[in-house]
Design an enzyme around this catalytic site. Structure first.
Site, PDB file in Angstrom:
ATOM      1  N   TYR A 174       0.437  -1.306   0.107  1.00  6.84           N
ATOM      2  CA  TYR A 174       0.020  -0.198   0.008  1.00  6.84           C
ATOM      3  C   TYR A 174       1.215   1.149   0.212  1.00  6.84           C
ATOM      4  CZ  TYR A 174      -3.420   3.608   1.786  1.00  6.84           C
ATOM      5  OH  TYR A 174      -3.506   5.148   2.500  1.00  6.84           O
ATOM      6  N   LYS A 217       1.180   3.962  -3.006  1.00 10.15           N
ATOM      7  CA  LYS A 217       0.461   5.795  -2.612  1.00 10.15           C
ATOM      8  C   LYS A 217       1.928   6.803  -2.770  1.00 10.15           C
ATOM      9  CE  LYS A 217      -3.927   5.934  -1.676  1.00 10.15           C
ATOM     10  NZ  LYS A 217      -4.212   6.546  -2.417  1.00 10.15           N
TER      11      LYS A 217
END
Length: 252
Positions: A159, A163
């Protein structure tokens, strides 16, 4: 010029993951500022339809719902075309849809990796590319990032990597697509407790203690930042990452 006039927006915006939570707040804020909204959703079809119905009751023919799996490259390209086709124009894109889950080393599968990369990086890149030939003379993209994306967070490697890649993409496209398209980002802190990573009361209190403002952010605080970055008053802002995090990033 009054502040009310400065805050008015026009044109058509596509918001991914716009049926609920922060995405729905963004949709409502942009619609209330004067834009027609294409609300993307994957599984939250009922919520998207209810939101569109409510907005169309306020202003006729001003909201539509478009379903698409952002992991499907063909569906991503079609989403851009469908958003443009409804009103014959497309002026802005908000890449809000995001997958989030805890993934300690040893639990990461290729499928989980692909899911997190697709929703948080690949789809925003390909959707921006698909929208580019459909945009008008002056357009804007806002990517929803994460204020802690560039901080080490054990247990969230895919994740965070995705990002961080979106953060870099935002800055890169701001240069590559200028002056026709402005590309900026909003980096939220803790806004709503994640549904996929449940925290007990003690864990929530510990997270709140890390935030100098000592509270969660409100979804509309993210929505207002997005509206500002799409508005004419921010016309010289490009490649900006606007943190809306109560200064969490400074204590992390």
């Amino acid at each position: 010029m009054s502040n009310e006039t400065q805050d008015r927006l026009s044109g058509v915006v596509l918001v991914t993951g716009g049926a609920r939570r922060v995405g729905a707040a963004i949709v409502e804020r942009l619609h209330g500022s004067g834009m027609n909204v294409a609300i993307h959703c994957r599984s939250s079809v009922a919520e998207g339809a209810a939101l569109a119905a409510r907005l169309n009751a306020l202003r006729v023919d001003s909201a539509i719902v478009l379903g698409a799996d952002l992991a499907d490259d063909v569906a991503v390209a079609r989403l851009a075309v469908d958003a443009h086709a409804r009103w014959g124009r497309l002026d802005a894109l908000v890449n809000n849809a995001s997958g989030y889950r805890r993934t300690p080393m040893g639990t990461i599968t290729p499928a989980i990796f692909d899911e997190l990369i697709a929703s948080n990086f690949k789809a925003p890149l390909l959707l921006t590319q698909a929208c580019l030939p459909l945009f008008g003379a002056q357009a804007a993209v806002v990517n929803i990032l994460d204020t802690l994306a560039r901080h080490a967070r054990p247990g969230f490697a895919p994740y965070n990597a995705a990002k961080s890649a979106l953060w870099s993409l935002t800055e890169t496209l701001a240069v590559e697509l200028a002056p026709r398209v402005r590309v900026n980002g909003v980096a939220p802190g803790h806004i709503l407790w994640a549904e996929s990573t449940a925290l007990n009361a003690e864990q929530q209190a510990a997270e709140l203690a890390r935030i100098p403002m000592a509270r969660l952010g409100e979804p509309d605080e993210i929505a207002r930042a997005v509206a500002f970055l799409l508005s004419p008053v921010s016309g010289y802002l490009n490649g900006v990452i606007l943190p809306v995090d109560g200064a969490l990033r400074l204590k992390a």
